[in-house]
Design an enzyme around this catalytic site. Sequence first.
Site, PDB file in Angstrom:
ATOM      1  N   HIS A   1     100.528   9.985   9.363  1.00 49.22           N
ATOM      2  CA  HIS A   1     101.947  10.340   9.383  1.00 49.22           C
ATOM      3  C   HIS A   1     102.757   9.078   9.146  1.00 49.22           C
ATOM      4  O   HIS A   1     102.734   8.154   9.958  1.00 49.22           O
ATOM      5  CB  HIS A   1     102.334  10.940  10.734  1.00 49.22           C
ATOM      6  CG  HIS A   1     101.796  12.319  10.930  1.00 49.22           C
ATOM      7  ND1 HIS A   1     102.562  13.450  10.792  1.00 49.22           N
ATOM      8  CD2 HIS A   1     100.552  12.752  11.229  1.00 49.22           C
ATOM      9  CE1 HIS A   1     101.815  14.518  11.002  1.00 49.22           C
ATOM     10  NE2 HIS A   1     100.596  14.124  11.277  1.00 49.22           N
TER      11      HIS A   1
ATOM     12  N   ASN B   1      89.802  22.408   7.510  1.00 51.90           N
ATOM     13  CA  ASN B   1      88.416  22.538   8.004  1.00 51.90           C
ATOM     14  C   ASN B   1      88.251  23.938   8.571  1.00 51.90           C
ATOM     15  O   ASN B   1      89.245  24.595   8.878  1.00 51.90           O
ATOM     16  CB  ASN B   1      88.163  21.500   9.117  1.00 51.90           C
ATOM     17  CG  ASN B   1      89.201  21.600  10.239  1.00 51.90           C
ATOM     18  OD1 ASN B   1      90.324  21.105  10.106  1.00 51.90           O
ATOM     19  ND2 ASN B   1      88.840  22.260  11.310  1.00 51.90           N
TER      20      ASN B   1
HETATM   21  N1  HPA Z   1      92.204  22.342  15.255  1.00 52.65           N
HETATM   22  C1  HPA Z   1      93.421  21.913  15.616  1.00 52.65           C
HETATM   23  N2  HPA Z   1      94.218  21.238  14.798  1.00 52.65           N
HETATM   24  C2  HPA Z   1      93.776  20.984  13.560  1.00 52.65           C
HETATM   25  C3  HPA Z   1      92.504  21.395  13.128  1.00 52.65           C
HETATM   26  C4  HPA Z   1      91.688  22.115  14.017  1.00 52.65           C
HETATM   27  O1  HPA Z   1      90.548  22.529  13.703  1.00 52.65           O
HETATM   28  N3  HPA Z   1      92.382  20.981  11.836  1.00 52.65           N
HETATM   29  C5  HPA Z   1      93.547  20.344  11.522  1.00 52.65           C
HETATM   30  N4  HPA Z   1      94.380  20.334  12.564  1.00 52.65           N
END
Ligand code: HPA
Length: 269
Positions: A58, A232
């Site tokens: 960020h 992900n």
């Molecule tokens: N969980 C919570 N916040 C996130 C995730 C996750 O798997 N991936 C990116 N931000």
Amino acid sequence: MTSLETTAAFILSKAKQPPKVAVVLGSGLGNLSSMMRVDCEIPYTEIPGFVSSTAVGHAGKLLLGDVSGIPCAVMSGRFHLYEGYSAAQVAYPIYALAKAGVEKLILTNAAGAVNTQFAPGDLMLIEDHINLMGVSPIVDEYCQQMGIRFVDMSKAYTPALLQKAAQVGREMGILLRRGVYTMFLGPQFETPAEIRMVRLLGGDAVGMSTVPETIAASHCRLQVLGISCMTNMAAGILDQSITHEEVLETGKRVEDKMMKLLHTLIPLL
Ligand code: HPA
């Protein structure tokens, strides 16, 4: 404490034209060159009332400029509860931008995909959210001047903006999923049991941001569009661990698609 008026006046003093649209960029999404013409960059540390951004990925600056002639304020980096800030501190920039005359807010974020139909790299238009952080920005005294206490959240993500984004996505050949964003406070990723719970509750994605800003936006009657980038698969779906590096890498891979979408969409909103 700095007043919202002071912060708004500071932002307006730096802007060529008062911003009408504000965009908050999520983790890994920082390269705006294809999206916006930037007139001015202001580090958060120079903006009265802003706390500082400590999260990796960020940048921590406010960019003022325009997207095809539409005056915009872009937050490159945001504040999170997991940095130790209160929900009111996290939402402060949203209230300040509303005071400065912003009418529409686009919130982007990185999220884990809970819906197994989704894949890393997919974008999801947020239809609604589930607040599992357990707090609200509206409890703070400074926020109470910005709207009524018992705020209606039944259309927190503005249907007309979502429809427009969906149409632009179709026309541009960009797959846009739709779903419910669920917020945990973090910073630890969720357990597989928590992800199974989210699925039972009707959540499609999980993350650690966006909800305080959306509550603040509903409170001060901004229109909101939320776009999550699935960085992900959420915990327990694949037999592999989740890392922040993976989140940032997928964010980078998807950045161009997100920026092209925003570039086309903003003048049409
Ligand atoms: N969980 C919570 N916040 C996130 C995730 C996750 O798997 N991936 C990116 N931000």
